[in-house]
Design a protein around this motif. Structure first.
Motif, PDB file in Angstrom:
ATOM      1  N   VAL A 165       0.776  -1.202  -0.066  1.00  0.00           N
ATOM      2  CA  VAL A 165       0.008   0.016   0.258  1.00  0.00           C
ATOM      3  C   VAL A 165       0.845   1.291  -0.014  1.00  0.00           C
ATOM      4  N   ASN A 166       1.883   1.069   0.734  1.00  0.00           N
ATOM      5  CA  ASN A 166       2.871   2.237   0.691  1.00  0.00           C
ATOM      6  C   ASN A 166       3.434   2.631  -0.702  1.00  0.00           C
ATOM      7  N   ALA A 167       3.303   1.848  -1.700  1.00  0.00           N
ATOM      8  CA  ALA A 167       3.703   2.038  -3.061  1.00  0.00           C
ATOM      9  C   ALA A 167       2.509   3.186  -3.831  1.00  0.00           C
ATOM     10  N   LEU A 168       1.510   3.177  -3.075  1.00  0.00           N
ATOM     11  CA  LEU A 168       0.508   3.840  -3.740  1.00  0.00           C
ATOM     12  C   LEU A 168       0.483   5.444  -3.307  1.00  0.00           C
ATOM     13  N   GLU A 169       0.207   6.245  -4.134  1.00  0.00           N
ATOM     14  CA  GLU A 169      -0.007   7.683  -3.894  1.00  0.00           C
ATOM     15  C   GLU A 169      -1.014   8.306  -2.999  1.00  0.00           C
ATOM     16  N   ALA A 170      -2.270   7.613  -3.040  1.00  0.00           N
ATOM     17  CA  ALA A 170      -3.363   8.239  -2.369  1.00  0.00           C
ATOM     18  C   ALA A 170      -3.459   7.773  -0.871  1.00  0.00           C
ATOM     19  N   PRO A 171      -2.980   6.723  -0.260  1.00  0.00           N
ATOM     20  CA  PRO A 171      -3.290   6.488   1.181  1.00  0.00           C
ATOM     21  C   PRO A 171      -2.739   7.910   2.152  1.00  0.00           C
ATOM     22  N   VAL A 172      -3.347   7.878   3.159  1.00  0.00           N
ATOM     23  CA  VAL A 172      -3.103   9.113   4.156  1.00  0.00           C
ATOM     24  C   VAL A 172      -1.872   8.490   5.203  1.00  0.00           C
ATOM     25  N   TYR A 173      -2.405   7.439   5.645  1.00  0.00           N
ATOM     26  CA  TYR A 173      -1.898   6.764   6.858  1.00  0.00           C
ATOM     27  C   TYR A 173      -1.727   5.368   6.781  1.00  0.00           C
ATOM     28  N   ILE A 174      -0.712   4.809   6.985  1.00  0.00           N
ATOM     29  CA  ILE A 174      -0.179   3.384   7.110  1.00  0.00           C
ATOM     30  C   ILE A 174       0.577   2.896   8.278  1.00  0.00           C
ATOM     31  N   GLU A 175       0.008   2.037   9.047  1.00  0.00           N
ATOM     32  CA  GLU A 175       0.891   1.764  10.141  1.00  0.00           C
ATOM     33  C   GLU A 175       0.647   0.240  10.676  1.00  0.00           C
ATOM     34  N   ARG A 176       1.802  -0.351  10.975  1.00  0.00           N
ATOM     35  CA  ARG A 176       1.694  -1.829  11.399  1.00  0.00           C
ATOM     36  C   ARG A 176       1.846  -1.488  12.926  1.00  0.00           C
ATOM     37  N   VAL A 177       0.805  -2.650  13.524  1.00  0.00           N
ATOM     38  CA  VAL A 177       1.066  -2.564  15.197  1.00  0.00           C
ATOM     39  C   VAL A 177       0.711  -3.928  15.571  1.00  0.00           C
ATOM     40  N   ALA A 178       1.382  -4.256  17.078  1.00  0.00           N
ATOM     41  CA  ALA A 178       1.026  -5.715  17.479  1.00  0.00           C
ATOM     42  C   ALA A 178       0.216  -5.672  18.661  1.00  0.00           C
ATOM     43  N   LEU A 179      -0.568  -6.712  18.874  1.00  0.00           N
ATOM     44  CA  LEU A 179      -1.112  -6.725  20.324  1.00  0.00           C
ATOM     45  C   LEU A 179      -0.448  -7.619  21.391  1.00  0.00           C
ATOM     46  N   THR A 180       0.591  -7.609  21.368  1.00  0.00           N
ATOM     47  CA  THR A 180       1.370  -8.855  22.250  1.00  0.00           C
ATOM     48  C   THR A 180       1.882  -8.340  23.576  1.00  0.00           C
ATOM     49  N   SER A 181       1.745  -7.081  23.809  1.00  0.00           N
ATOM     50  CA  SER A 181       2.254  -6.451  25.214  1.00  0.00           C
ATOM     51  C   SER A 181       1.577  -5.220  25.433  1.00  0.00           C
ATOM     52  N   THR A 182       1.666  -4.941  26.749  1.00  0.00           N
ATOM     53  CA  THR A 182       0.562  -3.643  27.282  1.00  0.00           C
ATOM     54  C   THR A 182       1.326  -2.489  26.292  1.00  0.00           C
ATOM     55  N   ALA A 183       2.567  -2.435  26.188  1.00  0.00           N
ATOM     56  CA  ALA A 183       3.209  -1.517  25.592  1.00  0.00           C
ATOM     57  C   ALA A 183       2.897  -1.115  24.024  1.00  0.00           C
ATOM     58  N   ALA A 224      -0.410 -18.545  25.582  1.00  0.00           N
ATOM     59  CA  ALA A 224      -0.433 -17.209  25.349  1.00  0.00           C
ATOM     60  C   ALA A 224       0.834 -16.528  25.352  1.00  0.00           C
ATOM     61  N   ASP A 225       1.892 -17.176  26.126  1.00  0.00           N
ATOM     62  CA  ASP A 225       3.391 -16.589  25.965  1.00  0.00           C
ATOM     63  C   ASP A 225       3.838 -16.857  24.476  1.00  0.00           C
ATOM     64  N   GLN A 226       3.500 -18.231  24.352  1.00  0.00           N
ATOM     65  CA  GLN A 226       4.282 -18.710  23.077  1.00  0.00           C
ATOM     66  C   GLN A 226       3.885 -17.808  21.825  1.00  0.00           C
ATOM     67  N   VAL A 227       2.390 -17.445  21.765  1.00  0.00           N
ATOM     68  CA  VAL A 227       1.874 -16.903  20.546  1.00  0.00           C
ATOM     69  C   VAL A 227       2.782 -15.378  20.569  1.00  0.00           C
ATOM     70  N   ASN A 228       2.582 -14.811  21.779  1.00  0.00           N
ATOM     71  CA  ASN A 228       3.205 -13.656  21.915  1.00  0.00           C
ATOM     72  C   ASN A 228       4.867 -13.542  21.209  1.00  0.00           C
ATOM     73  N   ASP A 229       5.420 -14.588  21.788  1.00  0.00           N
ATOM     74  CA  ASP A 229       6.853 -14.840  21.386  1.00  0.00           C
ATOM     75  C   ASP A 229       6.806 -14.976  19.790  1.00  0.00           C
ATOM     76  N   PHE A 230       5.862 -15.726  19.291  1.00  0.00           N
ATOM     77  CA  PHE A 230       5.718 -16.148  17.797  1.00  0.00           C
ATOM     78  C   PHE A 230       5.777 -14.779  17.203  1.00  0.00           C
ATOM     79  N   ILE A 231       4.789 -14.061  17.655  1.00  0.00           N
ATOM     80  CA  ILE A 231       4.708 -12.547  16.864  1.00  0.00           C
ATOM     81  C   ILE A 231       5.935 -11.555  17.004  1.00  0.00           C
ATOM     82  N   ASP A 232       6.127 -11.491  18.124  1.00  0.00           N
ATOM     83  CA  ASP A 232       7.413 -10.629  18.442  1.00  0.00           C
ATOM     84  C   ASP A 232       8.605 -11.084  17.830  1.00  0.00           C
ATOM     85  N   GLU A 233       8.988 -12.386  17.841  1.00  0.00           N
ATOM     86  CA  GLU A 233      10.067 -12.885  17.194  1.00  0.00           C
ATOM     87  C   GLU A 233      10.081 -13.254  15.910  1.00  0.00           C
ATOM     88  N   LYS A 234       9.032 -13.914  15.446  1.00  0.00           N
ATOM     89  CA  LYS A 234       9.102 -14.512  14.139  1.00  0.00           C
ATOM     90  C   LYS A 234       8.134 -13.324  13.002  1.00  0.00           C
TER      91      LYS A 234
END
Lengths: 357, 488
Positions: free
Chosen positions: B176-194, B233-243
């Motif tokens: 999507v970042n290759a397109l001209e029109a979009p205004v806002y593009i961000e990737r986030v994760a739900l793995t920790s409070t931070a 729960a821990d394994q899946v968070n590690d999977f997201i954060d590390e892999k």
């Protein structure tokens, strides 16, 4: 200021005028021959009235934009032809499931596959018999003139809204491409604001629209409700034009451009003293079963001829309507060929000769 | 920032979830540890915070979030698989006052519906898309997704995703970042409070952009799916954060929110009948000359004309002129072209029928009253349609005088030479119509019918070239010259 309502328009253009004058707010579509003038006219005219035109990325995109626009409470139009309609079928099934009205113009062309851009009527099955998944029906108007392209597009909006279901206007490439003088109606003055629209707040809760019923009994009940609606439509909304059928020994059934050719053929055969008549369905769903039952009961008719530009699709509904009480024969052309008047006359004479034996 | 929804349930959620069938009305249908509930909460809080609940619409996908409408008290619709951005487009354009959210999973957005998604992004639709990337197809039982990692085992990649045959994970934000029109593009994760707090900021920005009609916002959310990934729960968070983050790095790829002005609402739809008519219909000219020809005996039956020649010779427009003359004379008319590739070079033909009564078939394949042939090939193809008493008009400059039947009439005209003499080769049509006026008079038109024919021509050509007075003048000259040539 006085305006000229009498214009010379292509069938495709007349449908766009009809839609705008019926109060249609959005056009979403993808170009395809022989329907492209619809997208072109919509691109020109919708913005003039501050209405929405989007050239969608695909037929699938277009029918889903229709879902969004209709759910938001607006009259919406799309158009395509044959193979493009095949792509839209997923969305049409959803529209039926949601019980939402929309108008879809199908300017039919030759198939199967890429086929060609000539006029066939081989979309009959996919429009009349459902076309997508699930047990549903769509209203199917079959104009045979540019005037009817306009008028039936208006009617299609009204009937689609009355019964909350998708409505097709099915016209072959000839009706879409030809120009005729047409008298345009006055603009609609009604306020369209459906009570079921998405987001309307009722008792503090925002409306939602869905076609999913996880409980089997709930989905069965929804299907029973839909079928009840379809039976009501079949009882109340049949539309056809009968031409010299009262004493006819042979009744031709034809719609779209075929009905224009058939009418000429009937005149020619009558001039030769042959008792031939014409039933012209103005809608093929619901099918004019009563008109056919009437000629069966009238006792004069000895045979029925289905005139089609397909391998014989409408003929199945003709046969169901006459309940095997009369022989039903097919007169057809395919591949984009339009039957000639002489061809129809010859076919009719052959049937009458066989009957005389 | 408002504190009012920090504890408890956002007022954007129903309480209880009455629309959810079955006995459970307090909890969502999502599996334990699933990220959807967290993202739902962030979105609900943002909708409340930015005060847009009454006009918000959430387009629910096919996938685990198909039942989003159980929970959010906003307008909603559950749509076909992958089509949410197209539905969102329709809803947003039809009702520009609404705030439309497309909520989608990875199969829905990045596989079956990628075209609808990328096209809506490219058009810069004023919608916000929340894209839940959990590396598998959750609802159908953990199949391979476009976002499944290389080597990752799923129920349809039991030997692990093989990049040789299955390709690599689809990096949606980067595309999507290759397109001209979009205004806002961000990737986030739900793995920790931070990370959840960062996700909350991103969700808020997307909802703020939505409120301000700034354009297309995309928030991709790396979200845990412990049940299908067979992890705790821990394994899946590690999977997201590390892999997962190796392929899908977190962060903002684009934020043009501040530089983008608040979007204006489009002008209101015009519905007032007089205004609609003024924009759609031509005015009636006060200088109208055409007679009501519907009473003329000559038009008491169908008059059938066929015109044939080569693309670019004005074959179709000659027919249109005749049809318009009929229309302005209150006759029923039809005009039927050969259509498709034929009109783009090569042979061209059209049929015109005028009648005071109804016109049967618009095709002219027999009993033609008037055949106008601009090329020999056209004549060869269509001469058989001319009726026994028909009139043939041919282009004198390109072909020899054709033989005709005993009761048929033939007239030759060098229309192009006449057109050139008035300085515009495109006026050949008017020269032919001028000649027709004389020819028809010779073949049964009364004096008043000839006059009406000329008046109808004047109206039709005036209507056609109202904006081009110089061209109109040339056509009128060609018409007069055509008449003169036919008289000679």
């Amino acid at each position: 200021m006085k305006y000229n309502h009498r214009l010379l328009l292509k069938g495709n253009e007349a449908a766009v005028y009809g839609a705008l004058l019926a109060g249609c707010d959005c056009y979403f579509g993808y170009p395809i021959t022989p329907a492209s003038e619809i997208a072109q006219a919509a691109a020109l005219l919708f913005p003039k009235l501050h209405r929405t035109f989007i050239q969608a990325e695909s037929e699938i995109g277009a029918i889903n934009m229709i879902i969004g626009g209709v759910a938001a409470g607006h009259r919406c139009l799309t158009a395509s032809s044959g193979l493009g309609i095949s792509l839209k079928q997923e969305g049409v099934s959803y529209l039926a499931g949601y019980e939402m009205p929309a108008v879809i113009l199908d300017i039919t062309r030759g198939g199967p596959g890429l086929g060609n851009i000539g006029p066939e009527q081989a979309d009959y099955f996919q429009l009349v018999k459902g076309g997508g998944h699930g047990s549903y029906k769509c209203l199917v108007f079959t104009p045979n003139s540019v005037q009817e392209m306009c008028d039936m597009t208006v009617d299609a909006f009204h009937m689609a809204e009355k019964y909350r279901m998708p409505a097709y206007v099915m016209a072959d490439g000839v009706i879409g491409q030809m120009m005729e003088s047409v008298e345009l109606p006055e603009p609609a003055t009604d306020v369209y604001d459906p009570e079921w629209k998405m987001g309307r707040i009722v008792d503090g809760k925002a409306n939602y629209i869905t076609s999913i019923y996880m409980e089997h009994d709930d989905l069965e009940a929804q299907n029973v409700k839909l079928q009840k609606k379809y039976r009501e439509i079949e009882a109340k909304e049949q539309r056809c034009e009968n031409y010299l059928t009262d004493d006819a020994e042979l009744v031709i059934v034809a719609y779209g451009i075929c009905s224009r050719i058939a009418r000429g053929a009937v005149d020619q055969l009558r001039a030769e003293g042959l008792k031939v008549g014409l039933i012209r369905p103005q809608m093929v769903y619901p099918f004019p079963v009563d008109a056919l039952q009437k000629i069966v009961k009238g006792g004069k008719a000895k045979a029925v001829m289905s005139l089609e530009m397909s391998a014989g699709q409408m003929i199945e509904d003709v046969k169901l309507a006459v309940e095997c009480k009369l022989p039903v024969v097919l007169c057809n052309r395919m591949g984009g060929n339009v039957p000639g008047g002489d061809e129809v006359c010859a076919a009719a004479k052959k049937v009458l000769k066989e009957l005389a034996k | 920032m408002s504190e009012k929804v920090k504890f408890g349930r956002s007022a954007v959620f129903f309480d209880p979830f009455e629309r959810r069938p079955g006995p459970i009305k307090k909890n969502m249908h999502y599996c334990p540890g699933c990220g959807h509930g967290i993202l739902h909460k962030l979105i609900a809080e943002a909708i409340e915070e930015y005060g847009i609940q009454g006009k918000t619409v959430i387009i629910a996908p096919v996938g685990c979030a198909v039942f989003a409408y159980y929970y959010f008290n906003v307008g909603s619709i559950s749509v076909p698989h992958g089509r949410a951005p197209a539905v969102a487009t329709g809803a947003s354009r039809a009702n520009p006052e609404s705030f439309v959210i497309s909520y989608q999973g990875d199969g829905d957005l990045a596989a079956i519906g990628f075209n609808e998604f990328i096209q809506a992004a490219n058009r810069g639709e004023k919608i916000s898309v929340f894209f839940v990337n959990n590396s598998n197809y959750g609802m159908t039982g953990g199949q391979m997704a476009p976002t499944t990692l290389p080597g990752q085992i799923t129920t349809t990649s039991p030997y692990g995703r093989n990049p040789e045959t299955d390709g690599f994970p689809t990096k949606v934000c980067e595309i999507v970042n290759a397109l001209e029109a979009p205004v806002y593009i961000e990737r986030v994760a739900l793995t920790s409070t931070a990370n959840i707090l960062k996700a909350k900021k991103a969700v808020n920005k997307a909802i703020e952009n939505l409120r301000d009609r700034k354009g297309f916002s995309l928030v991709e959310v790396l979200s845990p799916c412990p049940i299908n990934l067979k992890m705790n729960a821990d394994q899946v968070n590690d999977f997201i954060d590390e892999k997962m983050t190796k392929f899908f790095p977190l962060g903002c790829l684009r934020d043009r929110s501040a530089a983008t002005p608040v979007g204006e609402l489009p002008p209101a739809i015009i519905r007032e009948p007089e205004e609609v008519k003024s924009l759609l219909l031509p005015g009636i000219s006060e200088n109208s000359n055409a007679a009501d020809a519907s009473k003329f005996a000559v038009f008491s039956k169908e008059r059938r004309v066929k015109i044939c020649g080569f693309g670019g010779q004005g074959v179709l427009s000659l027919g249109l002129n005749l049809a318009n003359m009929g229309r302005l004379s209150k006759l029923n008319v039809s005009w039927m072209p050969s259509y498709g590739p034929e009109q783009r070079g090569g042979a061209a033909s059209c049929a015109v029928i005028v009648n005071s009564g109804a016109i049967s078939s618009p095709m002219v394949d027999r009993d033609c009253d008037l055949l106008i042939a601009m090329t020999q090939t056209g004549l060869d193809k269509f001469r058989h349609v001319l009726g026994g008493n028909g009139i043939l008009v041919y282009d004198h400059s390109t072909m020899a005088k054709p033989e005709v039947g005993a009761n048929q009439k033939v007239y030759g005209l060098d229309a192009l030479a006449i057109a050139n003499s008035v300085g515009n080769p495109k006026c050949a049509n008017s020269a032919i119509i001028g000649a027709l006026s004389v020819i028809l008079r010779e073949n049964g038109f009364s004096e008043s019918e000839e006059k009406a024919f000329d008046a109808a021509y004047l109206d039709a050509i005036t209507e056609n070239f109202a904006a081009k007075p110089a061209v109109l003048k040339q056509n009128l000259e060609a018409f007069a010259a055509g008449k003169k040539a036919a008289l000679a």
